[in-house]
Motif scaffolding. Structure first.
Motif, mmCIF file in Angstrom:
data_model
loop_
_atom_site.group_PDB
_atom_site.id
_atom_site.type_symbol
_atom_site.label_atom_id
_atom_site.label_comp_id
_atom_site.label_asym_id
_atom_site.label_seq_id
_atom_site.Cartn_x
_atom_site.Cartn_y
_atom_site.Cartn_z
ATOM 1 N N GLN A 242 1.051 -1.340 -0.202
ATOM 2 C CA GLN A 242 -0.481 -0.011 0.062
ATOM 3 C C GLN A 242 1.051 0.934 -0.040
ATOM 4 O OE1 GLN A 242 -3.276 -0.043 -0.175
ATOM 5 N NE2 GLN A 242 -3.326 -2.242 -0.230
ATOM 6 N N PRO A 243 0.567 1.986 -0.440
ATOM 7 C CA PRO A 243 1.293 3.670 -0.406
ATOM 8 C C PRO A 243 1.499 4.371 0.769
ATOM 9 C CG PRO A 243 -0.597 3.639 -1.559
ATOM 10 C CD PRO A 243 -1.121 2.486 -1.454
ATOM 11 N N SER A 244 0.465 3.768 2.235
ATOM 12 C CA SER A 244 0.660 4.648 2.758
ATOM 13 C C SER A 244 -0.178 3.794 3.870
ATOM 14 C CB SER A 244 0.026 5.752 2.806
ATOM 15 O OG SER A 244 -1.182 5.563 3.308
ATOM 16 N N PRO A 245 0.184 3.532 5.225
ATOM 17 C CA PRO A 245 -0.590 2.871 6.151
ATOM 18 C C PRO A 245 -1.962 3.056 6.368
ATOM 19 C CG PRO A 245 1.374 3.942 7.167
ATOM 20 C CD PRO A 245 1.311 4.214 5.647
ATOM 21 N N VAL A 246 -3.019 1.848 6.373
ATOM 22 C CA VAL A 246 -4.455 2.418 6.568
ATOM 23 C C VAL A 246 -5.104 1.118 7.502
ATOM 24 C CG1 VAL A 246 -4.784 3.847 4.446
ATOM 25 C CG2 VAL A 246 -5.096 1.679 4.203
ATOM 26 N N HIS A 247 -5.786 1.417 7.643
ATOM 27 C CA HIS A 247 -6.851 0.316 8.541
ATOM 28 C C HIS A 247 -7.295 0.065 7.687
ATOM 29 C CE1 HIS A 247 -8.481 -1.039 11.881
ATOM 30 N NE2 HIS A 247 -9.892 -0.870 11.666
ATOM 31 N N SER A 249 -10.515 -3.232 7.191
ATOM 32 C CA SER A 249 -11.624 -3.537 8.014
ATOM 33 C C SER A 249 -11.696 -4.761 7.451
ATOM 34 C CB SER A 249 -12.748 -3.255 6.849
ATOM 35 O OG SER A 249 -12.800 -3.038 5.671
ATOM 36 N N SER A 250 -12.145 -5.414 8.701
ATOM 37 C CA SER A 250 -12.227 -7.250 8.812
ATOM 38 C C SER A 250 -13.341 -7.817 7.325
ATOM 39 C CB SER A 250 -13.188 -7.862 9.752
ATOM 40 O OG SER A 250 -11.626 -7.219 11.044
ATOM 41 N N GLN A 251 -13.400 -7.505 5.852
ATOM 42 C CA GLN A 251 -13.716 -8.812 5.957
ATOM 43 C C GLN A 251 -13.285 -9.706 5.191
ATOM 44 O OE1 GLN A 251 -16.536 -7.175 4.300
ATOM 45 N NE2 GLN A 251 -16.610 -5.149 5.458
ATOM 46 N N PRO A 252 -14.546 -10.333 3.786
ATOM 47 C CA PRO A 252 -13.747 -11.639 3.916
ATOM 48 C C PRO A 252 -12.797 -11.400 2.371
ATOM 49 C CG PRO A 252 -15.911 -11.755 4.117
ATOM 50 C CD PRO A 252 -15.470 -10.113 3.926
ATOM 51 N N THR A 253 -12.097 -12.126 2.238
ATOM 52 C CA THR A 253 -11.206 -12.585 1.238
ATOM 53 C C THR A 253 -12.486 -12.863 0.289
ATOM 54 O OG1 THR A 253 -10.366 -14.684 1.338
ATOM 55 C CG2 THR A 253 -8.863 -12.960 2.265
ATOM 56 N N ARG A 254 -11.551 -12.203 -1.567
ATOM 57 C CA ARG A 254 -12.193 -12.424 -2.424
ATOM 58 C C ARG A 254 -11.082 -12.522 -3.066
ATOM 59 N NH1 ARG A 254 -12.652 -8.431 -5.393
ATOM 60 N NH2 ARG A 254 -11.814 -6.064 -4.466
ATOM 61 N N LYS A 255 -11.542 -13.139 -4.672
ATOM 62 C CA LYS A 255 -10.975 -13.053 -5.773
ATOM 63 C C LYS A 255 -10.362 -12.370 -6.404
ATOM 64 C CE LYS A 255 -11.580 -17.591 -7.439
ATOM 65 N NZ LYS A 255 -12.183 -19.367 -7.475
ATOM 66 N N PRO A 256 -9.096 -11.746 -6.692
ATOM 67 C CA PRO A 256 -8.951 -10.084 -7.731
ATOM 68 C C PRO A 256 -9.488 -10.279 -8.847
ATOM 69 C CG PRO A 256 -7.200 -12.220 -7.475
ATOM 70 C CD PRO A 256 -7.439 -12.656 -6.692
ATOM 71 N N THR A 257 -9.609 -9.181 -8.853
ATOM 72 C CA THR A 257 -10.380 -8.354 -10.126
ATOM 73 C C THR A 257 -9.503 -8.204 -10.960
ATOM 74 O OG1 THR A 257 -11.455 -6.716 -9.396
ATOM 75 C CG2 THR A 257 -12.628 -8.412 -9.393
ATOM 76 N N LYS A 258 -10.456 -7.893 -12.268
ATOM 77 C CA LYS A 258 -9.256 -7.602 -13.611
ATOM 78 C C LYS A 258 -8.716 -6.209 -13.457
ATOM 79 C CE LYS A 258 -9.367 -6.067 -18.536
ATOM 80 N NZ LYS A 258 -10.197 -6.037 -19.538
ATOM 81 N N GLN A 262 -4.976 -4.678 -12.666
ATOM 82 C CA GLN A 262 -4.429 -3.942 -13.628
ATOM 83 C C GLN A 262 -4.219 -2.031 -12.766
ATOM 84 O OE1 GLN A 262 -7.907 -2.039 -15.508
ATOM 85 N NE2 GLN A 262 -7.837 -3.645 -17.521
ATOM 86 N N LYS A 263 -4.717 -2.544 -10.864
ATOM 87 C CA LYS A 263 -4.775 -1.295 -9.890
ATOM 88 C C LYS A 263 -2.803 -1.625 -9.369
ATOM 89 C CE LYS A 263 -8.479 0.579 -8.557
ATOM 90 N NZ LYS A 263 -9.491 0.718 -7.174
ATOM 91 N N GLU A 264 -2.578 -3.058 -9.171
ATOM 92 C CA GLU A 264 -1.792 -3.905 -8.655
ATOM 93 C C GLU A 264 -0.110 -3.777 -9.861
ATOM 94 O OE1 GLU A 264 0.656 -8.012 -6.811
ATOM 95 O OE2 GLU A 264 -1.175 -7.909 -8.320
ATOM 96 N N ILE A 265 -0.175 -3.977 -11.722
ATOM 97 C CA ILE A 265 0.350 -3.678 -12.434
ATOM 98 C C ILE A 265 1.090 -1.840 -12.095
ATOM 99 C CG2 ILE A 265 0.433 -3.161 -15.201
ATOM 100 C CD1 ILE A 265 -0.934 -5.646 -14.672
ATOM 101 N N SER A 266 0.391 -1.157 -12.286
ATOM 102 C CA SER A 266 -0.045 0.212 -12.447
ATOM 103 C C SER A 266 0.856 0.953 -10.755
ATOM 104 C CB SER A 266 -1.322 0.921 -12.504
ATOM 105 O OG SER A 266 -2.259 1.049 -11.430
ATOM 106 N N PHE A 267 0.807 0.318 -10.285
ATOM 107 C CA PHE A 267 1.666 0.690 -8.876
ATOM 108 C C PHE A 267 3.043 -0.212 -9.065
ATOM 109 C CE2 PHE A 267 3.228 -0.912 -4.311
ATOM 110 C CZ PHE A 267 2.994 -0.075 -4.311
ATOM 111 N N LEU A 268 3.192 -1.121 -9.621
ATOM 112 C CA LEU A 268 4.757 -1.508 -10.157
ATOM 113 C C LEU A 268 5.149 -1.165 -10.649
ATOM 114 C CD1 LEU A 268 3.824 -5.322 -9.137
ATOM 115 C CD2 LEU A 268 4.805 -3.895 -7.459
ATOM 116 N N ASN A 269 4.200 -0.793 -11.798
ATOM 117 C CA ASN A 269 5.447 0.316 -12.947
ATOM 118 C C ASN A 269 5.865 1.871 -11.891
ATOM 119 O OD1 ASN A 269 5.170 -1.313 -14.803
ATOM 120 N ND2 ASN A 269 3.291 -0.475 -15.334
#
Length: 474
Positions: A242-247, A249-258, A262-269
Motif C-alpha cells: 500500500q502507498p501508505s499505512p491505512v486501517h 477493515s475485517s472483510q472476507p477475502t475475495r478473488k482479485p478482479t481485472k 490493473q491497479k497492482e500493475i500500475s503501482f509496480l510500474n
C-alpha cells in the motif's frame, strides 16, 4: 517429560483431536525428549549433583543437552541447537531449577525434565489450582519459596475473586502441605520444582512468552479461518503493498478482479520509475547528519554541565527534560520540524506561534492523531469519532484544510475506525506545516529572540566563571 501434550497447548484432556496442529508439534517434541532421557540408547545421563551442604537430585546440565542435540539431530551450529532446546523449554518439557526463565543455556546450568500430568482444562479449575499453589507457597519455607511481586498481586486478586470459597481453598492448601511434609526431602524438592515449572508455562513471569496463550484448534473451529484480521499496524495480512499505512477493515477475502490486477500493475510500474539515490549521496547525507548532531551526542563530544555516561550525574538529563530549554536545544529546533516536535518546549513554542497566526488547529490535529495511536484499543473508536467531529466534520469548530483525496480516504477509514484511520490526513497536515508554518516560525521574532536570549545566558555564565579564576568563593 512435560505436561501431557493435550494439556500443554491448552486443549482438553479428553477426546483429543489427533490431527491437531498442536498435537503434531507436541509429538515431535516428546519424541526428542524421550530419546534424550533414554540413557541405554545414548541419551543424557540424569544424575545427582552435590552442592554446598546439599544435593540436587535428578538434574542434567544445559551443555549436555546442547551436545546431544548437535550429535543426534545432525546440527552443526550450536546456536541452532540452543534455539531448538529453548523451544522445548518454552513448552515446559525441560526447565531450569535456578530461575523462571524457560530457555536453554549452553553452560553448567542445571535442568530437570517435567513429568506428564493430567489436568482438566476448565479455566475456573485452573484459577482454583493456581490459588491453592500460591497459598502453599506462603505456608512453606519463606526464605526459599517467598512469593515474587507479581505472584503476590495474583494471589491478592484471586483471593478477592474467590472470597466466598476462600476457606475451602485454604483448607485444601493446608492439606496438601501436610501431605508434602511426609514425603522424602529429595522427592519434595523435585515435586516443588516441577509444580513451579508447570505454572511458569501456564502463568509465565511478566515479559516472558506464553506458549499456551493461543490454541491453534480454536482457530481451526472458526467458521471462516481465512478471514482477514484487523491490522493494527496498518499493513494488510494478504501481503499486498500500500502507498501508505491505512486501517484495513475485517472483510472476507475475495478473488482479485481485472481492475485489482490493473491497479497492482500500475503501482509496480510507479515503483520501477522511482528515482534511486546513489550510494555516494547517501554516504554524504549520513556524514552531514553525523556532523550536525555530533555536539549533541554525549558519547563523542564534551557536554555541559557533565557527561552522565561517565560520572553518573543526571543533571544533564534533568536540563534536557526541563521546560526551560538551553541554547543547544533551541538551536536543535532549527534542524527540522521533527526535532522541534520531539522537544516538549519546542512543541509549546511552535503551538504559541501557530496560535498567533490563527492556525493552531493543524498542530492540535497532528497531536491528537499521535495520541490516538497510543490509546488503549477499547478507546480508539470513540476517540477517532471525537477527532473527526472536532477537525474534519462539516461545521467542525477547528476545521483543517485537507485535499479531496486525503479527506475521502479518511472518511472511508472511519467506517471501521482504528489507530491509523487518520494516517493520510496527518501526513498531509505535517507536510503543510513543514513547508509553510515551520519556515515562518524559524524566521519569526519568537524563535530568533529565544535563540539570542539563550545564547546571551550562556555567554554570561562563561564570563562569571572566568571573572575571578583564583577566588575560591566563586
Amino acid at each position: 517429560m512435560a505436561e501431557g501434550s493435550r494439556d500443554q497447548g491448552g486443549s482438553g484432556s479428553t477426546d483429543p483431536e489427533e490431527d491437531s496442529p498442536n498435537m503434531i508439534v507436541y509429538r515431535k517434541i516428546e519424541d526428542i525428549v524421550t530419546r534424550i532421557q533414554d540413557e541405554k540408547a545414548g541419551g543424557v545421563a540424569i544424575r545427582t549433583v552435590k552442592s554446598f551442604l546439599s544435593k540436587i537430585p535428578s538434574v542434567v546440565s544445559g551443555a549436555d543437552i546442547v551436545q546431544w542435540l548437535m550429535k543426534n539431530l545432525c546440527i552443526e551450529d550450536p546456536a541452532e541447537a540452543i534455539h531448538l532446546g529453548s523451544l522445548i523449554a518454552a513448552h515446559g518439557y525441560i526447565f531450569p531449577i535456578s530461575d523462571h526463565v524457560l530457555t536453554l543455556k549452553d553452560d553448567g546450568t542445571l535442568y530437570r525434565f517435567q513429568v506428564k500430568t493430567t489436568l482438566d482444562n476448565h479455566e475456573c479449575l485452573r484459577y482454583v489450582l493456581r490459588t491453592i499453589y500460591l497459598c502453599k507457597r506462603t505456608m512453606q519455607n519463606k526464605a526459599r519459596l517467598e512469593l515474587a511481586d507479581y505472584e503476590a498481586e495474583n494471589l491478592a486478586r484471586l483471593q478477592r475473586a474467590f472470597a466466598r470459597k476462600w476457606e475451602f481453598i485454604f483448607m485444601q492448601a493446608e492439606a496438601q502441605v501436610k501431605i508434602d511434609r511426609k514425603k522424602d526431602k529429595a522427592e519434595r524438592k523435585i515435586l516443588d520444582s516441577q509444580e513451579r515449572a508447570f505454572w511458569d508455562v501456564h502463568r509465565p513471569v511478566p515479559g516472558c512468552v506464553n506458549t499456551t496463550e493461543m490454541d491453534i484448534r480454536k482457530c481451526r473451529r472458526e467458521r471462516n479461518p481465512h478471514r482477514v484480521k484487523k491490522s493494527v499496524y496498518g499493513v494488510p495480512d494478504d501481503g499486498q503493498s500500500q502507498p501508505s499505512p491505512v486501517h484495513i477493515s475485517s472483510q472476507p477475502t475475495r478473488k482479485p478482479t481485472k481492475e485489482d490486477v490493473q491497479k497492482e500493475i500500475s503501482f509496480l510500474n510507479i515503483q520501477l520509475d522511482r528515482h534511486c539515490m546513489k550510494v555516494s549521496k547517501v554516504a554524504d547525507s549520513l556524514m552531514s547528519y553525523t556532523e550536525q548532531f555530533m555536539e549533541y551526542d554525549p558519547f563523542v563530544s564534551v557536554i555541559e554541565p557533565s557527561n552522565p555516561w561517565i560520572n553518573d550525574d543526571t543533571t544533564f538529563w534533568d536540563l534536557e527534560a526541563s521546560r526551560d530549554p538551553s541554547q543547544q536545544r533551541v538551536k536543535k529546533w532549527g534542524f527540522s520540524l521533527e526535532e522541534a516536535l520531539k522537544d516538549p518546549a519546542g512543541r509549546d513554542q511552535f503551538l504559541k506561534f501557530l496560535e498567533s497566526e490563527f492556525s493552531s488547529e493543524n498542530l492540535r490535529f497532528w497531536l491528537a492523531v499521535q495520541d490516538l495511536k497510543r490509546r488503549p484499543l477499547q478507546e480508539v473508536s470513540s476517540r477517532a469519532q471525537e477527532i473527526w467531529q472536532e477537525f474534519l466534520a462539516e461545521g467542525a469548530p477547528s476545521s483543517i484544510n485537507l485535499d479531496s483525496h486525503s479527506y475521502e480516504r479518511t472518511s472511508q477509514n472511519l467506517k471501521d475506525p482504528g489507530r491509523y484511520s487518520f494516517e493520510d490526513a496527518q501526513e498531509h497536515i505535517f507536510k503543510l506545516m513543514k513547508s509553510d508554518s515551520y519556515a515562518r516560525f524559524l524566521r519569526s521574532n519568537t524563535y530568533q529572540d529565544l535563540l539570542l536570549a539563550r545564547k546571551k545566558v550562556n555567554v554570561d555564565k562563561g564570563r562569571k566563571k572566568t571573572l575571578f579564576p583564583s577566588c575560591r568563593c566563586c
